[in-house]
Design a protein around this motif. Structure first.
Motif, short mmCIF file in Angstrom:
data_model
loop_
_atom_site.label_atom_id
_atom_site.label_comp_id
_atom_site.label_asym_id
_atom_site.label_seq_id
_atom_site.Cartn_x
_atom_site.Cartn_y
_atom_site.Cartn_z
N THR A 81 0.82 -1.21 0.00
CA THR A 81 0.00 0.00 0.00
C THR A 81 0.85 1.26 0.00
O THR A 81 0.46 2.27 -0.58
CB THR A 81 -0.94 0.01 1.21
N SER A 82 2.02 1.22 0.61
CA SER A 82 2.88 2.41 0.62
C SER A 82 3.58 2.62 -0.72
O SER A 82 4.11 3.70 -0.97
CB SER A 82 3.92 2.31 1.73
N TRP A 83 3.56 1.61 -1.61
CA TRP A 83 4.17 1.76 -2.93
C TRP A 83 3.25 2.47 -3.91
O TRP A 83 3.66 2.81 -5.01
CB TRP A 83 4.56 0.40 -3.50
N GLY A 84 2.01 2.67 -3.52
CA GLY A 84 1.06 3.41 -4.35
C GLY A 84 0.67 2.65 -5.61
O GLY A 84 0.39 1.46 -5.59
N ALA A 85 0.70 3.38 -6.74
CA ALA A 85 0.28 2.80 -8.02
C ALA A 85 1.20 1.67 -8.46
O ALA A 85 0.75 0.69 -9.07
CB ALA A 85 0.23 3.88 -9.09
N ALA A 86 2.47 1.76 -8.16
CA ALA A 86 3.42 0.70 -8.55
C ALA A 86 3.06 -0.61 -7.84
O ALA A 86 3.14 -1.68 -8.45
CB ALA A 86 4.84 1.11 -8.22
N GLY A 87 2.65 -0.53 -6.59
CA GLY A 87 2.25 -1.72 -5.87
C GLY A 87 0.98 -2.34 -6.45
O GLY A 87 0.84 -3.55 -6.50
N ASP A 88 0.06 -1.49 -6.92
CA ASP A 88 -1.16 -2.00 -7.52
C ASP A 88 -0.91 -2.60 -8.90
O ASP A 88 -1.58 -3.53 -9.31
CB ASP A 88 -2.21 -0.89 -7.63
N GLN A 89 0.06 -2.07 -9.62
CA GLN A 89 0.34 -2.58 -10.97
C GLN A 89 0.94 -3.99 -10.94
O GLN A 89 0.75 -4.75 -11.88
CB GLN A 89 1.28 -1.64 -11.71
N ILE A 90 1.67 -4.33 -9.90
CA ILE A 90 2.25 -5.67 -9.85
C ILE A 90 1.35 -6.65 -9.09
O ILE A 90 1.72 -7.80 -8.93
CB ILE A 90 3.67 -5.66 -9.22
N THR A 91 0.18 -6.20 -8.70
CA THR A 91 -0.78 -7.06 -8.02
C THR A 91 -1.61 -7.81 -9.05
O THR A 91 -2.13 -7.21 -9.99
CB THR A 91 -1.71 -6.23 -7.11
N VAL A 92 -1.75 -9.11 -8.88
CA VAL A 92 -2.56 -9.90 -9.80
C VAL A 92 -4.03 -9.68 -9.52
O VAL A 92 -4.82 -9.47 -10.41
CB VAL A 92 -2.21 -11.40 -9.68
N VAL A 93 -4.39 -9.70 -8.25
CA VAL A 93 -5.78 -9.47 -7.83
C VAL A 93 -5.77 -8.28 -6.89
O VAL A 93 -5.16 -8.33 -5.83
CB VAL A 93 -6.37 -10.71 -7.13
#
Length: 98
Positions: A81-93
């Motif tokens: 969550t602290s990585w922001g958009a980058a964390g969401d982009q590497i999330t599969v779900v």
């Protein structure tokens, strides 16, 4: 699987070597299977040194892979969550919620 007692030492080394190199191709469960399947045979006094080498290297590789993946999972779960958009982009779900 074939009986290990019926196999020649060269066949055992060949199988162990193939499974070890297969584990290097990002298939770490082959390392675990290699260790579990050939550990007792490698402990016999008549076992070739090459067999022992590949069996123990397979276990070391499996443990190292487990440590790396567990560390990555812990970092990812705690910091995504602290990585922001980058964390969401590497999330599969992407989890829904607050």
């Amino acid at each position: 699987m074939a009986k290990l007692d019926r196999m020649s030492p060269d066949e055992l080394v060949s199988i162990s070597k193939k499974m070890f190199y297969g584990g290097l191709a990002f298939l770490p469960f082959l390392w675990l299977i290699n260790f579990m399947y050939l550990f007792r045979t490698s402990r016999k006094p008549s076992a070739p040194p090459a067999l022992k080498k590949y069996v123990y290297l397979s276990m070391a590789g499996c443990v190292a892979w487990f440590i790396v993946m567990t560390t990555w999972y812990a970092v990812y779960v705690n910091k995504r969550t602290s990585w922001g958009a980058a964390g969401d982009q590497i999330t599969v779900v992407i989890p829904k919620g607050v």
